[in-house]
Design a protein around this motif. Structure first.
Motif, PDB file in Angstrom:
ATOM      1  N   MET A  11       0.523  -1.779   0.106  1.00 12.05           N
ATOM      2  CA  MET A  11       0.357  -0.342   0.323  1.00 12.05           C
ATOM      3  C   MET A  11       0.892   1.222   0.382  1.00 12.05           C
ATOM      4  N   GLN A  12       1.835   1.432   0.868  1.00 10.49           N
ATOM      5  CA  GLN A  12       2.907   2.968   0.970  1.00 10.49           C
ATOM      6  C   GLN A  12       3.339   2.338  -0.423  1.00 10.49           C
ATOM      7  N   SER A  13       3.908   1.519  -1.212  1.00 12.47           N
ATOM      8  CA  SER A  13       4.520   1.513  -2.635  1.00 12.47           C
ATOM      9  C   SER A  13       3.185   2.356  -2.978  1.00 12.47           C
ATOM     10  N   MET A  14       2.256   1.860  -3.414  1.00  9.48           N
ATOM     11  CA  MET A  14       1.433   2.540  -3.981  1.00  9.48           C
ATOM     12  C   MET A  14       0.916   4.081  -3.889  1.00  9.48           C
ATOM     13  N   LEU A  15       1.008   4.675  -2.758  1.00  9.92           N
ATOM     14  CA  LEU A  15       0.695   6.093  -2.632  1.00  9.92           C
ATOM     15  C   LEU A  15       2.275   6.161  -3.337  1.00  9.92           C
ATOM     16  N   TRP A  16       3.613   5.988  -3.031  1.00  9.24           N
ATOM     17  CA  TRP A  16       4.293   6.717  -3.608  1.00  9.24           C
ATOM     18  C   TRP A  16       4.303   6.782  -4.565  1.00  9.24           C
ATOM     19  N   SER A  58       7.072  12.416   9.678  1.00 10.85           N
ATOM     20  CA  SER A  58       6.091  12.442   9.927  1.00 10.85           C
ATOM     21  C   SER A  58       6.310  12.556  11.852  1.00 10.85           C
ATOM     22  N   LEU A  59       6.447  12.584  12.563  1.00  8.66           N
ATOM     23  CA  LEU A  59       6.564  12.798  13.408  1.00  8.66           C
ATOM     24  C   LEU A  59       7.069  14.062  13.652  1.00  8.66           C
ATOM     25  N   ILE A  60       8.438  15.221  12.733  1.00  6.72           N
ATOM     26  CA  ILE A  60       9.125  16.305  12.853  1.00  6.72           C
ATOM     27  C   ILE A  60       7.481  17.054  12.194  1.00  6.72           C
ATOM     28  N   LEU A  61       6.992  16.596  10.936  1.00  6.80           N
ATOM     29  CA  LEU A  61       5.809  17.530  10.024  1.00  6.80           C
ATOM     30  C   LEU A  61       5.231  17.470  11.526  1.00  6.80           C
ATOM     31  N   MET A  75      -2.867   8.828   8.889  1.00  5.37           N
ATOM     32  CA  MET A  75      -3.202   7.748   9.020  1.00  5.37           C
ATOM     33  C   MET A  75      -2.225   6.623   7.709  1.00  5.37           C
ATOM     34  N   THR A  76      -1.712   7.990   6.627  1.00  7.21           N
ATOM     35  CA  THR A  76      -0.783   7.680   5.660  1.00  7.21           C
ATOM     36  C   THR A  76       0.320   7.527   6.257  1.00  7.21           C
ATOM     37  N   ASN A  77       0.892   8.956   6.676  1.00  4.87           N
ATOM     38  CA  ASN A  77       1.949   9.119   7.364  1.00  4.87           C
ATOM     39  C   ASN A  77       2.356   8.355   8.597  1.00  4.87           C
ATOM     40  N   LEU A  78       1.792   7.718   9.378  1.00  6.03           N
ATOM     41  CA  LEU A  78       2.214   7.540  11.462  1.00  6.03           C
ATOM     42  C   LEU A  78       1.868   6.500  11.081  1.00  6.03           C
ATOM     43  N   ALA A  79       0.050   6.483  10.493  1.00 11.41           N
ATOM     44  CA  ALA A  79       0.078   5.075  11.543  1.00 11.41           C
ATOM     45  C   ALA A  79       0.150   3.976  10.281  1.00 11.41           C
ATOM     46  N   LEU A  80       0.820   4.343   9.119  1.00 16.51           N
ATOM     47  CA  LEU A  80       0.983   2.707   8.498  1.00 16.51           C
ATOM     48  C   LEU A  80       2.151   2.908   8.556  1.00 16.51           C
ATOM     49  N   PRO A  81       3.273   3.120   8.571  1.00 16.58           N
ATOM     50  CA  PRO A  81       4.741   2.979   9.169  1.00 16.58           C
ATOM     51  C   PRO A  81       4.975   1.971  10.789  1.00 16.58           C
ATOM     52  N   VAL A  82       3.865   2.921  11.604  1.00 13.47           N
ATOM     53  CA  VAL A  82       3.927   2.213  12.829  1.00 13.47           C
ATOM     54  C   VAL A  82       3.171   0.805  12.561  1.00 13.47           C
ATOM     55  N   ASN A 109       0.749  18.999   5.983  1.00 11.03           N
ATOM     56  CA  ASN A 109      -0.595  18.685   6.056  1.00 11.03           C
ATOM     57  C   ASN A 109      -1.098  17.645   7.783  1.00 11.03           C
ATOM     58  N   HIS A 110      -2.225  18.521   8.080  1.00  6.54           N
ATOM     59  CA  HIS A 110      -1.868  17.116   9.484  1.00  6.54           C
ATOM     60  C   HIS A 110      -3.643  16.968   9.877  1.00  6.54           C
TER      61      HIS A 110
END
Length: 106
Positions: free
Chosen positions: A1-6, A67-70, A85-92, A78-79
């Motif tokens: 999924m992350q690859s698709m988003l990128w 993502s945490l730095i952003l 979900m895409t920047n923080l929850a998906l990697p975790v 964007n917050h």
């Protein structure tokens, strides 16, 4: 999924390069290369390659820290819930799933 988003991010940057913003071509190509690397790492994880798991851990930790730095810096990122979900929850989630897999199969 992350690859698709990128991949979608990389493809969506290319029309801006055609419209005159030349640096967007570089950003689009960089996003596409990261998407390709992520896809290849996912294949390595499916094939149970330990090196691929280590690289995925490093990539996901880098994404989560970025993502945490952003989130902490007021630079106009964007917050919203989709960004969280895409920047923080998906990697975790990927980190937790790979950690669980490593405990069960080591």
């Amino acid at each position: 999924m992350q690859s698709m988003l990128w991949t979608v991010a990389g493809l969506s940057a290319i029309p801006f390069a055609l419209a005159g913003e030349v640096f967007m071509l570089g950003l689009g190509l960089a996003s596409l290369l990261i998407a390709l690397a992520t896809c290849l790492l996912a294949i390595g994880v499916v094939w149970r390659r330990r090196r691929a798991r280590r690289w995925v851990f490093a990539l996901e930790i880098t994404c989560a820290v970025g993502s945490l730095i952003l989130l902490l810096l007021p630079i106009g990122a964007n917050h919203g819930p989709v960004a969280l979900m895409t920047n923080l929850a998906l990697p975790v989630a990927v980190i937790l799933l790979l950690r669980k897999q490593g405990e069960a199969f080591s």
